[in-house]
Design an enzyme around this catalytic site. Structure first.
Site, short mmCIF file in Angstrom:
data_model
loop_
_atom_site.label_atom_id
_atom_site.label_comp_id
_atom_site.label_asym_id
_atom_site.label_seq_id
_atom_site.Cartn_x
_atom_site.Cartn_y
_atom_site.Cartn_z
N SER A 174 -13.13 -44.53 18.48
CA SER A 174 -12.51 -44.38 17.11
C SER A 174 -11.99 -45.64 16.48
O SER A 174 -11.60 -46.72 17.37
CB SER A 174 -11.45 -43.30 17.23
OG SER A 174 -10.79 -43.27 15.73
N SER A 191 -9.89 -42.56 12.27
CA SER A 191 -8.92 -41.60 12.30
C SER A 191 -8.83 -41.44 10.84
O SER A 191 -8.57 -42.11 10.10
CB SER A 191 -7.74 -41.98 12.92
OG SER A 191 -7.90 -42.06 14.34
N LEU A 234 -5.07 -47.96 10.23
CA LEU A 234 -5.85 -46.67 10.16
C LEU A 234 -6.16 -46.41 8.85
O LEU A 234 -6.30 -45.46 7.98
CB LEU A 234 -4.72 -45.53 10.43
CG LEU A 234 -3.98 -45.53 11.95
CD1 LEU A 234 -3.16 -44.20 12.06
CD2 LEU A 234 -5.29 -45.00 12.72
N CYS A 260 -2.23 -44.13 18.36
CA CYS A 260 -2.60 -45.48 17.64
C CYS A 260 -1.06 -46.34 17.95
O CYS A 260 -0.07 -45.45 17.49
CB CYS A 260 -2.84 -45.07 16.24
SG CYS A 260 -2.64 -46.42 15.42
N THR A 298 -5.42 -48.61 22.38
CA THR A 298 -5.20 -50.03 22.67
C THR A 298 -3.64 -49.99 23.17
O THR A 298 -3.04 -48.86 22.94
CB THR A 298 -5.26 -50.73 21.27
OG1 THR A 298 -4.47 -50.08 20.28
CG2 THR A 298 -6.74 -50.96 20.82
#
Lengths: 272, 303
Positions: free
Chosen positions: B22, B47, B75, B128, B191
């Site tokens: 993603s 996302s 995002l 995230c 991450t």
């Protein structure tokens, strides 16, 4: 000696000279052996610390290992870059993207505004035997720039430089594509290269494709990463930053988004 | 032709185990088709949120001197509704729709927008590391994770994948909550929260200052997480984090992954990465005498 540089990490350069090209366009010069030697069509991501980072084509300089950026003040970021003074710092990463394939023989360059930047670099890389026609589009006389730069770069080539203004206050009157249309009635070229407003490039590609002339355009899209992973700059299934920015006209004629739509910051496809 | 590479995660079957992670390239159906043709077994979308998000100003991504990438794109996405319309014509590409939200109703709202789309699975972004009130902040809230998954499971039959990462809570507690709530698979990891400062300008490079580290430096961390999850839970896993070669992919499968996700590697290589990793895995399987991916999953587990 400089250690092996990581070209994907911002490298800090200091502005050492600024030249006003028009009331709204200026060129910022800085020492950088990497960007000074990029191929025509390649770009770099330019960080204005604390403000933003934007994709820019790299302008030529006649000083060895000096690179330059020609910027028009428009939005917040480009205005911040425009307003930098000598001694201030920018970060550069790149170069990114592919480059123009320069054909032998008679070539024509057609650009508008700061879209002329990669075309000036193309001239620098051209063969001395190339006959080069340059169509330079702008709205009005005081927005014409790079005419002297082009003359200097073209010293060794047979050439025609044709400034075109929309209001006819300098050079030919109308759009550069009108002038191209007339030229194509009587002449043919071994290659046409274009960079600037998308509709100008779209019309140029259409005309060249119709005549079967090799044509390449350097596309501009929303860019964030510059390395082909964020997806912002896609043109159908191509990524402008990675597959381009230079595309062949024959390829572009297959892309429904070219000349019609681009993506916003959020990735919504909108009409140009 | 390459059915040897077929892998299953519960009710989700993928022809190949290599999946686009993603956040990478995930906003155009034409690009999804290109990646699928290049060998991707599935693609995970960026996302999506209820409304379009512009994300942060640049710089949003750069490489770390010495290896890896730091990003805080923020995002950015066109919003669930616009995105659903865009992928409606899709019939060929297994698309895993990634969703990000703050409460269970956000996820319900978004899933309803995909009624007319072929969705291979939904991946809930619970990890995230650089946007407030979503992602890791949700993943850190064990009760909220449970509520979201129960709600989502009650409104769709598509497989639900929870993507977990390293936040303030023990990520294994998040996995535990997700598994107990009925999640179908886990993606691990996202991450890892990180930053970089430019010493000349004395400024954080990211406009958001803090972002997430991806790429090869996080691979051993991600591998450890996959191994731990596989050891403690009976749940299919998609391993994610720094995978850039077929050997990395095999390592993750041996640790317990049924499929692998990657993206940062394409900053160096390009879409060919999918084909290269697929063929590398296949050659390894032939050399080692495996007939299916399933036989390899978790082979490295030791008591």
């Amino acid at each position: 000696m400089e250690k092996q540089r990581d070209n994907n990490h911002p490298h800090i350069c200091v502005i050492e000279k600024i030249v006003d090209e028009t009331p709204t366009v200026r060129t910022l010069y800085f020492k950088d052996s990497v960007l000074a030697n990029v191929l025509p069509g390649q770009f770099a991501m330019i960080w204005v610390p604390g403000i933003n980072e934007l994709p820019m084509s790299v302008m030529v300089s006649d000083v060895t290992d000096q690179a330059a950026l020609t910027v028009r003040k428009r939005g917040e970021s480009s205005t911040a870059l425009y307003n930098l003074s000598v001694g201030q710092q920018i970060g550069v990463r790149g170069p990114y993207g592919n480059s123009f394939k320069i054909k032998n023989g008679k070539i024509l360059l057609i650009g508008g505004g700061t879209g002329l930047v990669p075309l000036m670099r193309l001239i620098k890389f051209a063969n001395p035997s190339n006959h080069i026609t340059v169509l330079m589009g702008s709205q009005t006389k005081n927005e014409v720039f790079f005419e002297e730069t082009a003359k200097k770069l073209l010293e060794k080539n047979s050439h025609d430089i044709v400034p075109v203004t929309e209001d006819g206050s300098y050079g030919e009157k109308g759009y550069v594509t009108d002038v191209l249309e007339k030229l194509l009635e009587k002449n043919t070229y071994d290659g046409i290269y274009t960079c600037g407003p998308e509709m100008m490039m779209y019309k140029t590609v259409q005309m060249a494709n119709k005549k079967g002339i090799f044509v390449q355009a350097s596309l501009e899209r929303m860019m964030k990463c510059g390395i082909g992973i964020c997806g912002s700059c896609c043109v159908n299934d191509d990524l402008a930053c990675r597959d381009g920015t230079v595309f062949d006209g024959a390829h572009l004629s297959q892309k429904s988004e070219f000349g019609h739509s681009h993506r916003t910051k959020s990735g919504i496809l909108e009409e140009i | 032709m390459d059915s040897i590479l077929e892998t299953t995660l519960g009710s989700l079957t993928l022809k190949r185990p290599t999946v686009l992670a993603s956040g990478i390239l995930g906003i155009s159906l034409d690009v999804f088709n290109r990646l699928h043709d290049a060998g991707a077994g599935a693609v995970v979308t960026k996302s999506l949120s209820k409304e379009p998000w512009e994300g942060y100003p640049n710089p949003t991504i750069f490489s770390v001197k010495g290896g890896g990438w730091i990003n805080a794109v923020g995002l950015s996405n066109p919003g669930a509704e616009n995105f659903a319309k865009m992928i409606e014509p899709n019939n060929d590409v297994p698309i895993v729709v990634s969703l990000v939200g703050s409460i269970e109703d956000d996820f319900e709202y978004m899933i309803k927008k995909f009624e007319n789309c072929k969705v291979a699975a939904y991946e809930l972004n619970l990890s995230c590391p650089h946007v407030a009130k979503v992602g890791l902040e949700v993943g850190d809230d064990i009760e909220l994770v449970s509520k979201i998954i129960k709600k989502v499971k009650s409104i769709t039959n598509s497989p639900i994948v929870a993507k977990v990462g390293l936040g303030k809570s023990d990520y294994l507690a998040t996995v535990d909550a997700a598994v107990s709530a009925g999640v179908d698979a886990i993606t691990a990891i996202n991450t890892v929260r990180a930053m970089a400062i430019d010493v000349e300008t004395q400024m954080p490079i990211l406009s958001n200052k803090i972002g997430g580290l991806s790429g090869t430096p996080i691979k051993p961390i991600a591998l450890r997480c996959v191994y731990e999850i596989a050891s403690k839970f009976d749940i299919p896993i998609m391993g994610c984090g720094g995978i850039s070669t077929w050997e990395d992919a095999v390592e993750f499968i041996l640790a317990g992954s049924s499929a692998v996700q990657f993206g940062s590697v394409m900053g160096d290589n390009w879409v060919e990465t999918f084909g290269e990793i697929n063929s590398g895995i296949q050659k390894y399987m032939e050399r080692k005498g495996y007939a299916t991916i399933g036989e390899m999953i978790g082979k490295a587990k030791r008591q």
